[in-house]
Design an enzyme around this catalytic site. Structure first.
Site, PDB file in Angstrom:
ATOM      1  N   GLU A 165       0.818  -1.212   0.000  1.00 14.81           N
ATOM      2  CA  GLU A 165       0.000   0.000   0.000  1.00 14.81           C
ATOM      3  C   GLU A 165       0.854   1.267   0.000  1.00 14.81           C
ATOM      4  OE1 GLU A 165      -2.963  -0.305  -0.725  1.00 14.81           O
ATOM      5  OE2 GLU A 165      -3.097  -2.465  -0.382  1.00 14.81           O
ATOM      6  N   HIS A 192       1.858   1.936  -3.478  1.00 22.86           N
ATOM      7  CA  HIS A 192       0.820   2.609  -4.257  1.00 22.86           C
ATOM      8  C   HIS A 192       0.904   4.121  -4.065  1.00 22.86           C
ATOM      9  CE1 HIS A 192      -1.383  -0.532  -6.153  1.00 22.86           C
ATOM     10  NE2 HIS A 192      -1.786  -1.122  -5.041  1.00 22.86           N
TER      11      HIS A 192
END
Length: 299
Positions: free
Chosen positions: A144, A147
């Protein structure tokens, strides 16, 4: 191998994004052909619609997405271990500490959102915290954080805006045709092509009503799948440990779907929270977990 995969995925993403924008322009051209008999006014109208959607979505994307997924804001004292892992991953990635949210769902999953590294947030489910050990949590949170560092969160918001704008245009065009406008006008200007003009108009209607929205959805899913591969590779770059993410993905795949995840934001999650994989995989929001694990095992 790792850096080659990252570079290859970035090139693919640029290609998918270019196709995405081209589809949007063609939908606008189809709208223009339908309403005015010429494509340019439709392209300009589509651009204005996209700007309006961008303004509405980009005002506060974190709160919008978190509200859609029933996520609750966390402070450090609420879960010190989770915050320490996020802080460590953010430090290694050289990005600001994102906000942290908790989704009260027993299924393990997580996602990141925002517009930029300094305006970002990560959400994890209660199931993820309950089922994962520290190594697995590092793999998921590294994914994450990647990202965020790779600006996937901004790409996802752009894709969301374009798909929403295309859906609005398609709905408007459907109503326009339903009430008998567009194809049966007898205007002399710019419509002297007769049969050829009618054929072009029909093609425009078909594209703006059917092919455009379908192609946009496929492009959004292709963009999402490609960025998941890139985030997996980048997570290994941060943690130097592919086994944690492999183990986490295996647990997530074998878990039940989430109960109240927003379908509009399903592509943001590390794994599809609704588990709606299709036989052709064209409409999958994520790559097959087996394919992701094979790539990770080669790193």
């Amino acid at each position: 191998m790792l850096y080659q995969q990252i570079a290859q995925n970035k090139r693919k993403t640029v290609g998918v994004l270019v196709v995405f924008i081209l589809i949007f322009a063609l939908v606008g051209a189809g709208l223009g052909q339908l309403m005015w008999g010429k494509p340019l006014p439709g392209v300009l109208t589509a651009g204005v619609i996209a700007l309006i959607y961008s303004f509405l979505v980009f005002q506060d994307p974190v709160n919008v997405v978190m509200s859609m997924n029933h996520a609750q804001h966390l402070n450090k004292e609420d879960n010190p271990q989770l915050f320490h892992i996020v802080e460590d991953m953010a430090l290694v990635a050289n990005i600001p500490m994102p906000e942290v949210y908790l989704i009260p769902d027993k299924s393990p999953n997580a996602f990141a959102t925002g517009l930029s590294p300094d305006k970002s947030a990560i959400a994890v489910t209660q199931g993820l915290l309950d089922m994962m050990n520290r190594e697995e949590l590092e793999g998921v949170l590294g994914h994450e954080i990647s990202h965020i560092r790779n600006y996937d969160i901004r790409l996802s918001m752009v894709a969301l805006v374009l798909v929403s704008a295309i859906s609005f245009i398609a709905d408007f065009a459907q109503r326009w045709v339903w009430f008998g406008f567009g194809l049966d006008r007898d205007d002399d200007d710019d419509r002297e092509g007769g049969t050829i003009g009618m054929i072009i108009g029909v093609i425009g209607v078909i594209f703006v009503l059917i092919l455009g929205p379908l192609a946009a959805s496929l492009a959004q899913m292709a963009l999402s799948r490609n960025r998941e591969y890139l985030a997996d590779a980048s997570s290994v770059e941060l943690t130097r440990n592919p086994h944690g993410l492999i183990s986490a993905l295996t647990k997530i795949e074998n878990s039940p779907p989430m109960q109240a995840a927003s379908s509009a934001s399903a592509s943001l999650y590390i794994e599809d929270p609704i588990r709606r994989h299709s036989l052709s995989h064209l409409f999958d929001t994520h790559p097959a977990t087996a394919d992701r694990i094979k790539r990770l095992e080669k790193m």
